[in-house]
Design a protein around this motif. Structure first.
Motif, PDB file in Angstrom:
ATOM      1  N   UNK A 429       0.462  -1.307  -0.528  1.00 29.89           N
ATOM      2  CA  UNK A 429      -0.125   0.027   0.013  1.00 29.89           C
ATOM      3  C   UNK A 429       1.041   1.057  -0.043  1.00 29.89           C
ATOM      4  N   UNK A 430       2.172   1.070   0.579  1.00 34.91           N
ATOM      5  CA  UNK A 430       3.152   2.323   0.451  1.00 34.91           C
ATOM      6  C   UNK A 430       3.623   2.405  -0.829  1.00 34.91           C
ATOM      7  N   UNK A 431       3.462   1.359  -1.389  1.00 32.42           N
ATOM      8  CA  UNK A 431       3.466   2.103  -3.491  1.00 32.42           C
ATOM      9  C   UNK A 431       2.361   2.589  -4.067  1.00 32.42           C
ATOM     10  N   UNK A 441      -2.811   4.812 -15.819  1.00 32.98           N
ATOM     11  CA  UNK A 441      -1.975   3.977 -14.615  1.00 32.98           C
ATOM     12  C   UNK A 441      -3.211   3.110 -14.384  1.00 32.98           C
ATOM     13  N   UNK A 442      -3.156   1.704 -13.137  1.00 30.15           N
ATOM     14  CA  UNK A 442      -3.078   1.262 -12.744  1.00 30.15           C
ATOM     15  C   UNK A 442      -3.875   1.906 -11.597  1.00 30.15           C
ATOM     16  N   UNK A 443      -4.278   1.286 -10.732  1.00 25.73           N
ATOM     17  CA  UNK A 443      -4.723   2.137  -9.604  1.00 25.73           C
ATOM     18  C   UNK A 443      -4.448   0.975  -8.537  1.00 25.73           C
ATOM     19  N   UNK A 444      -4.835   0.949  -7.371  1.00 26.94           N
ATOM     20  CA  UNK A 444      -3.842   0.115  -6.439  1.00 26.94           C
ATOM     21  C   UNK A 444      -4.859  -0.702  -6.558  1.00 26.94           C
ATOM     22  N   UNK A 445      -4.686  -2.018  -5.966  1.00 25.09           N
ATOM     23  CA  UNK A 445      -4.661  -3.388  -5.451  1.00 25.09           C
ATOM     24  C   UNK A 445      -5.197  -3.026  -4.505  1.00 25.09           C
ATOM     25  N   UNK A 446      -4.891  -2.915  -3.007  1.00 22.66           N
ATOM     26  CA  UNK A 446      -5.509  -2.888  -2.118  1.00 22.66           C
ATOM     27  C   UNK A 446      -6.193  -2.360  -1.036  1.00 22.66           C
ATOM     28  N   UNK A 449      -4.253   0.131   0.233  1.00 25.10           N
ATOM     29  CA  UNK A 449      -3.294   1.163  -0.760  1.00 25.10           C
ATOM     30  C   UNK A 449      -4.727   3.073  -1.177  1.00 25.10           C
ATOM     31  N   UNK A 450      -5.641   2.281  -1.354  1.00 24.17           N
ATOM     32  CA  UNK A 450      -6.641   2.850  -2.669  1.00 24.17           C
ATOM     33  C   UNK A 450      -7.439   3.608  -1.368  1.00 24.17           C
ATOM     34  N   UNK A 451      -7.764   3.024  -0.250  1.00 17.88           N
ATOM     35  CA  UNK A 451      -8.242   4.957   1.026  1.00 17.88           C
ATOM     36  C   UNK A 451      -6.613   6.134   0.654  1.00 17.88           C
ATOM     37  N   UNK A 452      -5.443   5.495   0.910  1.00 19.78           N
ATOM     38  CA  UNK A 452      -4.520   6.311   1.510  1.00 19.78           C
ATOM     39  C   UNK A 452      -4.762   7.042   0.256  1.00 19.78           C
ATOM     40  N   UNK A 453      -4.599   6.848  -0.736  1.00 15.80           N
ATOM     41  CA  UNK A 453      -4.153   7.381  -2.540  1.00 15.80           C
ATOM     42  C   UNK A 453      -5.050   8.001  -2.294  1.00 15.80           C
ATOM     43  N   UNK A 454      -6.330   8.242  -2.077  1.00 15.43           N
ATOM     44  CA  UNK A 454      -7.654   9.066  -1.762  1.00 15.43           C
ATOM     45  C   UNK A 454      -7.661  10.774  -0.798  1.00 15.43           C
ATOM     46  N   UNK A 490      -9.952   5.582  -9.129  1.00 13.24           N
ATOM     47  CA  UNK A 490     -10.255   4.931  -7.942  1.00 13.24           C
ATOM     48  C   UNK A 490     -11.244   4.498  -7.256  1.00 13.24           C
ATOM     49  N   UNK A 491     -12.438   5.565  -6.945  1.00  8.97           N
ATOM     50  CA  UNK A 491     -13.717   4.757  -6.455  1.00  8.97           C
ATOM     51  C   UNK A 491     -14.250   4.325  -7.848  1.00  8.97           C
ATOM     52  N   UNK A 492     -14.280   4.396  -9.039  1.00 12.57           N
ATOM     53  CA  UNK A 492     -14.714   3.493  -9.803  1.00 12.57           C
ATOM     54  C   UNK A 492     -14.576   2.609 -10.167  1.00 12.57           C
TER      55      UNK A 492
END
Length: 691
Positions: A429-431, A441-446, A449-454, A490-492
């Motif tokens: 998730x750090x990555x 680009x890819x969106x987070x798989x974890x 990772x997705x929540x922290x990215x947002x 990410x949300x989508x």
């Protein structure tokens, strides 16, 4: 009669990233001038290398086309006075068009007679127009950065050293910044010499004889063919990144592919580090085996021929060895750094003068991420992973490796976090919290990772907006548009029931009523909504028609997943159902009349006509399943249910006088239409569809 045109600007080496745009600009400006000057021509081709920009025009006419155009003047009533003489207005029009009043003709337009003047002009010789035109084209060209040289005020991407300007075999009388045009070009800096271009059509071959491939496409194909041949011979997979290929393409005039090796001991370093060092610092293509494992080889492109390639390879190996030795040292030193010590160092790094340190940003990310995790009702373990990821997501910014290779932020964080004993989910998730880094680009798989990215992205956006840093035009120094698009994607992708307003609220709660804020919370919400609305519309425009985008976003886009579903269902209906236009027309007519409604409540006792009773009954029957389908994001079902109203709406309008004389009956009928309109507007504003 026609002649070819050749115009070459010889320069000191141009930065590779500027060249393609400059080449296309030269071509576009040349075509625009030729067409505007009424000079017939065939194809216009642009060429470019690191030391030249050129344009070749095939079969340009010897002179401009003659022109004869009819110009409308004042009406007859204004052009003639009471005595039938030409008025001042008519005489002024004659002077402006260079004709005598006796040459006027009268023509009727929309029932009114006007005077017309026929203006003719003979075409000018092309040879007389070209010098000034080409000088103007060069002066008008724009670049990310310009230079001045000598005592000249003239600015260009790099100093001009020579020019070739030919119209057929005739040399144009053209001079720019002290350089006079001729018919002599310069070949490869080391392999070629000066060469005389006698005819524009000989340009490509003349330059080829001097070891310069001016045709960009030919040069690219040669590079790719050589790389592919080498890969086949060695059973390698050579990774060709498009932006690196583009850069190499404009660093060479005669491309020759070669390969070199490096010590296998360096393979103990994460391959991302080696790849970045090779690509970003040395412009090398990395080599992999069939399983995608990095091999101790690299491929590069020489600006020259195949002579002494072994010597060139050894030189490149020596340079790369030094680079990789530095990387190895940084990597080993970084592993001595404790994460807690790295986090302490973040307090000393200024994120933004008004927004505090990177440490301040990390604390905001943590708080926002925790709020979002609670909104999403994540499991306790995921919530813990979110918190830990948010706490350490930026720790690698103080490492030596990221200091040397900024593009590895996140990549090194994942590696170091894993080695420091963090869980696999947190390390990954750090990555991933930097994803998506760019469009496509890819969106987070974890989930963490997705929540922290947002959280990271919305903190940046709200923080910048609060202090007045809002993108305008092409200015977006903090890449806020890209970060907003990343949140939407990410949300989508995760199909989350997380609205934009909830994301905004989390960030605004954390930023609070900061004294540095230049906008209130309500102002920020409005600005954020408008800003994200444009991102959502751009996302939708890649999937559906512009009018469908306008129709569904008019009903709101707070729920990103829902608005995408509605747009796709509506697009499918527009394209695939022949009778859907009847539904759209009926709902549009409902909407137009509903705008006149003054009351919300409907009194069934006032429904007198059979058609209005039937419409009310059908609406009451369909309302609940329709709203349930919308709530569950089943847009296809919702639209199908809504379409079930069309026959009753049509029957209503065919047999019922909506604007009845009885005020109560009229208000009741309008209230019925208003209720149906509210339902339909929850899906889309159907009046915005274009047929």
């Amino acid at each position: 009669m026609s002649r070819d045109i050749l115009f070459e600007i010889g320069l000191e080496e141009i930065p590779a990233r500027f060249i393609r745009a400059a080449m296309e600009q030269l071509q576009e400006r040349t075509v625009k001038w030729l067409d505007g000057a009424r000079i017939a021509h065939e194809e216009v081709t642009a060429y470019a290398t690191p030391r030249r920009l050129a344009v070749y025009v095939k079969a340009a006419a010897e002179k401009q086309e003659d022109v004869s155009e009819e110009v409308k003047g004042p009406s007859r009533k204004i052009a003639l006075d009471a005595a039938g003489e030409w008025s001042k207005a008519a005489l002024g029009f004659a002077r402006s068009q260079g004709v005598e009043p006796e040459q006027f003709t009268f023509k009727e337009l929309a029932g009114v007679e006007y005077i017309y003047a026929t203006r003719s002009s003979a075409g000018v010789e092309t040879a007389a127009l070209l010098p000034e035109a080409l000088s103007g084209i060069v002066s008008a060209m724009t670049f990310p950065k310009n230079m001045r040289w000598g005592a000249y005020e003239f600015k260009f991407v790099r100093p001009i050293r020579w020019m070739v300007a030919l119209f057929g075999q005739e040399i144009m009388n053209l001079e720019i910044a002290g350089v006079k045009a001729g018919n002599v070009s310069r070949g490869h800096r080391f392999l070629g010499t000066e060469t005389v271009i006698t005819e524009p059509a000989q340009y490509v071959e003349s330059m080829r004889s001097q070891h310069v491939l001016v045709d960009v496409q030919e040069r690219q194909e040669l590079i790719l063919n050589q790389i592919n041949k080498l890969a086949e011979e060695k059973s390698w997979t050579i990774a060709i990144k498009e932006d690196l290929l583009e850069e190499v393409l404009f660093l060479v005039e005669t491309p020759t592919v070669l390969f070199g090796t490096f010590d296998e001991a360096f393979l103990n370093i994460p391959q991302e580090v080696l790849i970045t060092s090779m690509r970003e610092h040395q412009r090398y293509f990395p080599v992999f085996d069939a399983a995608g494992v990095l091999l101790p080889f690299f491929v590069t492109v020489r600006n020259g021929n195949a002579v002494s390639l072994d010597v060139i390879a050894k030189g490149n190996e020596k340079v790369l060895r030094a680079r990789l030795s530095d990387a190895k040292f940084f990597y080993e030193e970084d592993q001595k750094l404790q994460i807690s010590d790295a986090l302490a160092k973040l307090e000393t790094i200024v994120y933004q003068e008004e927004l505090g340190s990177v440490g301040d940003k990390v604390r905001r990310i943590r708080r926002i991420a925790d709020i979002l995790a609670a909104k999403l009702q994540t499991e306790d373990q995921v919530a813990a992973e979110v918190s830990r990821t948010a706490d350490i997501c930026k720790f690698d910014l103080v490492t030596q490796m990221v200091g040397e290779f900024p593009e590895l932020q996140g990549t090194m964080g994942e590696d170091y976090a894993r080695k420091a004993g963090e869980s696999e989910q947190v390390a990954q998730a750090v990555f991933e919290h930097y994803q998506p880094r760019f469009a496509g680009d890819l969106t987070p798989s974890t989930e963490a990772g997705a929540i922290v990215s947002i959280a990271d992205k919305i903190d940046t956006i709200v923080g910048c907006f609060s202090i007045g840093i809002i993108p305008t035009g092409s200015q977006d120094p903090y890449a806020l548009r890209r970060q907003a698009a990343g949140i939407v994607q990410i949300v989508l992708d995760r199909q989350w029931a997380l609205s934009l307003s909830e994301i905004f609220a989390a960030a605004l709660e954390v930023h609070g009523n900061s004294p540095r804020a230049k906008h209130s919370g309500d102002e920020l919400r409005i600005t954020l909504n408008e800003f994200f609305g444009l991102r959502v519309k751009r996302l939708l425009s890649d999937k559906v028609r512009y009018d469908v985008v306008d129709a569904v976003t008019a009903s709101g886009f707070d729920d990103i997943v829902a608005v995408v579903g509605r747009s796709e269902a509506l697009m499918a209906a527009v394209n695939g159902k022949a009778d859907f236009k009847i539904t759209v027309d009926s709902l549009t007519r409902v909407s137009n009349l509903a705008a006149k409604a003054t009351a919300q409540a409907i009194d069934p006792a006032l429904l007198k006509e059979a058609a209005e009773v039937e419409l009310y009954a059908t609406w009451q029957k369909l309302h609940a399943p329709y709203m349930e389908a919308l709530a569950s994001r089943d847009a296809e079902t919702a639209l199908s249910v809504l379409s079930g109203l069309k026959d009753d709406v049509t029957g209503f309008f065919d047999s019922v006088m909506v604007m009845a004389e009885d005020e109560q009956v009229r208000a009741n009928r309008l209230a019925l239409l208003a209720g149906i309109d509210r339902d339909s507007k929850a899906f889309a504003d159907f009046g915005k569809l274009v047929w």
